[in-house]
Design a protein around this motif. Structure first.
Motif: not given
Length: 412
Positions: A204-209, A84-85, A133-137, A211-215
């Motif tokens: 939404l957080k789980n979906q973001l985390l 998020r940061l 996604t962050i804005k939605t959260i 993602k391959p780039e996040s992993v």
């Protein structure tokens, strides 16, 4: 020793305010002081600029602080928080990696490859879809905060509404705009909405985390070997950085000192009084920051770090012993410096040999006639009596010019 120091100080102040042994008038002295202040400011400005020439530890390892903060956090949601940061960072043009590369432009040193890779992972995450996604959260979190605030306001009024109902007070006479039944219904509805929003945020957080780039980014952060390499490099850079700064500052100052010293000696030998005075002031001005930087290096440089590590290892928490070491060490260094200046730089015997050959005064170096007993410029007596033949011979020279007797044991 004290007499020598007093004599040096007296000579210093005399030399700083006289031209050809004549005192400066007040106006000229004020002008020179203003010149000194102007030059001193520019010298310190130049020192500050050149000290920033080499990359600092935080510039060479720009990812270390953020990476270290992530590792030290105990919050279970820290994976999401670091993503998020970076997605809310506004200083990303043109990219994280390019920003890191721009740090080293115009400087010595390079940004470590690990931090460039770190920035590359961040760039892959920094997409418009992930930002949305962050804005939605954040919007859903804002809605939760509003609903919670509404519930607090309703609960504050609910108790008084309930008491009014038990007392049989007509609804038209109530001070509360919402009745007890309506308040209860609104509280339940808000609670359901809050639960729904929390589930949506969690998804939404789980979906973001996921993602391959996040992993890939999180796995990179959790790699102990990579972080250990970055941490070791950062600490080593932090250890040597004060010494590197001191080296560059010395490179900046030493040519100025040598130039001022050469001009001063040349002007003194030719009798150019004003040039000699100004060059003397410049010499003093260039020495002031050099001395300050030497003491700063002793206090924060590699020597200090070495003493700190030794005392920490031997005595543990008794770090105040470093102050004792410096209290004893600095006077010894100062004493050695004074002895060096007296014996090498301003050695009367070395100066006397050159001045006699050039028919100059042994004290002020002004031109005099070969057989003058006293200097017509400063009044200094040029000769001393030889203890062997009792004829006059030059002061400070090792042997008598008449009989060749050694003067080393005589009091000149």
């Amino acid at each position: 020793m004290l007499a020598r120091i007093r004599r040096l100080l007296r000579q210093f102040f005399t030399k700083s305010r006289t031209i050809n042994n004549e005192p400066l008038n007040k106006v000229s002295l004020i002008v020179i002081i203003f010149i000194d202040i102007f030059i001193l400011i520019n010298v310190f400005t130049g020192l500050d600029d050149i000290s920033r020439w080499h990359l600092s530890p935080s510039q060479a390892y720009p990812c270390y602080s953020e990476w270290n903060n992530y590792r030290t956090q105990t919050d279970k949601d820290k994976d999401y928080e670091i993503i998020r940061l970076l997605l809310t960072d506004t200083n990303t043009e043109p990219s994280f990696q390019r920003n890191y590369q721009q740090i080293q432009e115009g400087h010595l040193g390079k940004v470590t490859e690990f931090c460039l890779n770190y920035a590359g992972y961040k760039d892959k995450i920094y997409t418009s879809k992930n930002q949305q996604t962050i804005k939605t959260i954040d919007q859903k979190q804002t809605n939760i905060s509003k609903l919670e605030q509404d519930n607090r306001n309703i609960r504050d009024r609910y108790d008084s509404t309930l008491l009014e109902k038990l007392a049989g007070q007509p609804r038209s006479e109530s001070i509360n705009p919402v009745g007890a039944e309506k308040a209860k219904q609104t509280l339940e509805q808000n609670a359901n909405n809050i639960s729904t929003l929390i589930r949506e945020i969690s998804n939404l957080k789980n979906q973001l985390l996921a993602k391959p780039e996040s992993v890939n980014f999180i796995n990179f952060l959790k790699d102990e070997g990579k972080f250990s390499t970055v941490e070791k490099g950062y600490k080593q850079a932090a250890f040597w950085y004060p010494s590197i700064q001191f080296a560059f500052q010395s490179i900046f100052l030493l040519p100025l000192i040598l130039l001022a010293l050469s001009v001063h000696r040349f002007a003194g030998a030719r009798g150019y009084g004003l040039i000699s005075l100004i060059s003397w002031h410049l010499l003093v001005i260039f020495f002031i920051p050099l001395i300050l930087k030497i003491f700063e290096f002793l206090q924060f440089g590699a020597i200090f770090e070495f003493l700190f590590n030794v005392i920490s290892t031997i005595f543990g928490g008794l770090l105040f012993l470093i102050s004792y070491v410096y209290i004893l060490l600095i006077p010894l260094i100062g004493f050695g410096l004074i002895k060096f200046i007296q014996k090498v730089i301003f050695n009367p015997k070395v100066q006397a040999a050159n001045r006699v050959q050039k028919s100059r005064c042994l004290k002020c170096a002004k031109k005099i006639r070969h057989h003058d007993v006293y200097c017509s410029h400063c009044g200094y007596h040029q000769y001393t009596e030889c203890p062997n033949c009792h004829n006059f011979t030059y002061k400070h020279l090792p042997y008598c010019r008449e009989c060749g007797y050694s003067q080393s044991s005589s009091h000149l």
